[in-house]
Design an enzyme around this catalytic site. Structure first.
Site, PDB file in Angstrom:
ATOM      1  N   LYS A  60      22.843 -12.303 -64.621  1.00 37.26           N
ATOM      2  CA  LYS A  60      21.839 -11.885 -65.606  1.00 37.26           C
ATOM      3  C   LYS A  60      22.449 -11.082 -66.761  1.00 37.26           C
ATOM      4  O   LYS A  60      21.967 -11.142 -67.874  1.00 37.26           O
ATOM      5  CB  LYS A  60      20.758 -11.053 -64.917  1.00 37.26           C
ATOM      6  N   GLU A  64      10.646  -8.223 -68.932  1.00 40.19           N
ATOM      7  CA  GLU A  64       9.891  -8.390 -67.699  1.00 40.19           C
ATOM      8  C   GLU A  64      10.898  -8.457 -66.555  1.00 40.19           C
ATOM      9  O   GLU A  64      12.059  -8.781 -66.766  1.00 40.19           O
ATOM     10  CB  GLU A  64       9.083  -9.699 -67.741  1.00 40.19           C
ATOM     11  N   SER A  90      25.380 -16.914 -57.767  1.00 38.94           N
ATOM     12  CA  SER A  90      24.745 -16.228 -58.899  1.00 38.94           C
ATOM     13  C   SER A  90      24.694 -14.707 -58.766  1.00 38.94           C
ATOM     14  O   SER A  90      24.639 -14.009 -59.773  1.00 38.94           O
ATOM     15  CB  SER A  90      23.336 -16.788 -59.106  1.00 38.94           C
TER      16      SER A  90
HETATM   17  C1  LIG Z   1      17.270 -13.924 -61.130  1.00 36.27           C
HETATM   18  C2  LIG Z   1      18.214 -14.534 -60.209  1.00 36.27           C
HETATM   19  C3  LIG Z   1      18.225 -15.928 -59.955  1.00 36.27           C
HETATM   20  C4  LIG Z   1      17.202 -16.874 -60.503  1.00 36.27           C
HETATM   21  O1  LIG Z   1      17.097 -16.939 -61.901  1.00 36.27           O
HETATM   22  P1  LIG Z   1      17.637 -18.158 -62.728  1.00 36.27           P
HETATM   23  O2  LIG Z   1      17.164 -17.890 -64.113  1.00 36.27           O
HETATM   24  O3  LIG Z   1      17.063 -19.420 -62.174  1.00 36.27           O
HETATM   25  O4  LIG Z   1      19.119 -18.147 -62.630  1.00 36.27           O
HETATM   26  C5  LIG Z   1      19.206 -16.446 -59.119  1.00 36.27           C
HETATM   27  N1  LIG Z   1      20.133 -15.647 -58.541  1.00 36.27           N
HETATM   28  C6  LIG Z   1      20.157 -14.313 -58.753  1.00 36.27           C
HETATM   29  C7  LIG Z   1      21.206 -13.496 -58.076  1.00 36.27           C
HETATM   30  C8  LIG Z   1      19.203 -13.716 -59.587  1.00 36.27           C
HETATM   31  O5  LIG Z   1      19.230 -12.387 -59.787  1.00 36.27           O
END
Ligand SMILES: *Cc1c(COP(=O)(O)O)cnc(C)c1O
Length: 392
Positions: free
Chosen positions: A96, A118, A381
């Protein structure tokens, strides 16, 4: 920074559309804000100084490039060769921050005096509060009252960083309601900069978020070429709104030999206890964009259900809708249980506790790659510290 074709051919013809998906379906009062944002983004994405500053913060503050790690024990366990793109090692613990760094630099150039955002699980809220502190701009984060209770640690982090957390008290008091509250505030305070956290919402947000997250795939492509001397056979990511997935996928969209898979928050696996928007949703307008949405027979949005707060959203990116329609990406629901199993497996096999969101991508990869002996990249992620205290 070099970015590959982010938009489809159609989107280049009609800005803001990916085929028939996307657009900006907003009240007229928001239109001037969005066109001002569009103009600024088109100007600065081509600006050498802007991109230089973006890359500087990604390197020195976020810690990029993130490693592409060969997960040896997981690979052996699955019977394939799995590389993890380590977005979990970024400052604040997920992908993020790539987007929030990019957008705060844009906000600064647009003369913003206040940042609003948000958040659902609080990950985007923390990443926004972080960059707001970094650049000394006051920040308000809207968060569903229910999520404020569930995600106490991230609420404390935001407050510590100097951000005001404002409860959204309507609807189910979760992420979709926080987006509504932030949009409402934006309408009344046109001088604020709305820093959106995923590849959703009205044009130009999907373009902006896709551009700033494209660093993930650009790095991964270069890294796999360095270690393997060829492109991967397949790539994987989890998908909530779609930002980490599009970040990885973009660099490989034109390589038809690379198979692309996305894992949705499947919840229990069936309607209505799911967040798998592309697998179970219908076409409709939701929060400013035309895409898939989990909705009832009358087309009203339904609450979503996933063990992963970051995947728990009834809408989805219009670009992913387009990639589904064209069969370029295969979208599959991964159930809560499958995700928890993968969360445990990665922890035990590699000493890496993944975010429960990311564990969805791991679970899908473990399923699709069983004894295939191919080369794959899975986007990790985020890290799982936030999930440890939960009873899974
Ligand atoms: C917010 C988040 C996601 C999902 O959001 P995307 O916009 O689909 O990437 C996935 N993994 C983590 C660790 C997150 O914080």
């Amino acid at each position: 920074m070099e970015t590959k074709t982010i938009l489809s051919k159609e989107a280049e013809k009609t800005p803001g559309f990916y085929g028939e998906f996307g657009g900006a379906f907003v009240p007229p009062v928001l239109e001037p804000n969005l066109s001002r944002l569009s103009e600024a983004f088109e100007k600065y994405r081509k600006d050498a100084d802007f991109n230089k500053e973006f890359l500087y913060y990604l390197k020195q503050y976020v810690g990029r490039p993130s490693p592409l790690y060969y997960a040896g024990r997981l690979s052996k366990h699955v019977g394939s060769n799995i590389y993890l793109k380590r977005e979990d090692l970024n400052h604040t613990g997920s992908h993020k921050i790539n987007n929030t760094i990019g957008q705060i630099l844009l906000a600064k150039r647009m003369g913003a005096t206040e940042i609003i955002a948000e958040t659902g699980a609080g990950q985007h809220g923390v990443a926004t509060a972080t960059v707001a502190a970094l650049f000394g701009i006051p920040c308000k984060v809207f968060m569903g009252e229910e999520d404020i209770q569930r995600q106490a640690m991230n609420v404390s982090r935001m407050k510590l960083l100097g951000t005001e957390v404002i409860p959204a008290t309507s609807g189910t008091k979760t992420l979709a309601d926080a987006v509504d509250a932030a949009l409402g505030y934006f309408v009344e305070h046109p001088d604020s900069y709305y820093l959106l956290g995923s590849q959703v919402g009205p044009h130009p947000y999907p373009n902006i978020v896709g551009y700033f997250q494209s660093v993930i795939g650009n790095e991964a492509r270069q890294q796999i070429m360095e270690t393997q001397g060829k492109l991967p056979d397949s790539i994987f990511a989890c998908i909530g709104g779609g930002s980490n997935a599009i970040g990885l996928f973009q660099a490989f969209l034109d390589d038809s030999a690379v198979r692309i898979y996305a894992a949705e928050g499947g919840g229990s696996g069936t309607m209505p206890f799911t967040a798998a928007t592309l697998s179970f949703g219908r076409l409709g307008h939701f929060q400013g964009t035309y895409s898939y949405c989990l909705s009832d027979d009358q087309g009203n949005p339904l609450p979503s259900h996933s063990i992963a707060a970051g995947l728990d959203y009834p809408g989805v990116s219009p670009q992913h809708a387009y990639l589904k329609e064209n069969n370029r990406v295969e979208y599959s629901p991964v159930t809560d249980k499958e995700a928890v199993d993968a969360y445990m497996a990665l922890s035990r096999l590699e000493g890496i506790i993944p975010a429960i969101e990311s564990a969805h991508a791991i679970a899908l990869a473990m399923k699709k790659l069983k004894d295939r002996n191919e080369v794959s990249i899975v986007n990790l992620s985020g890290r799982g510290d936030k999930d440890v205290a939960r009873d899974m």
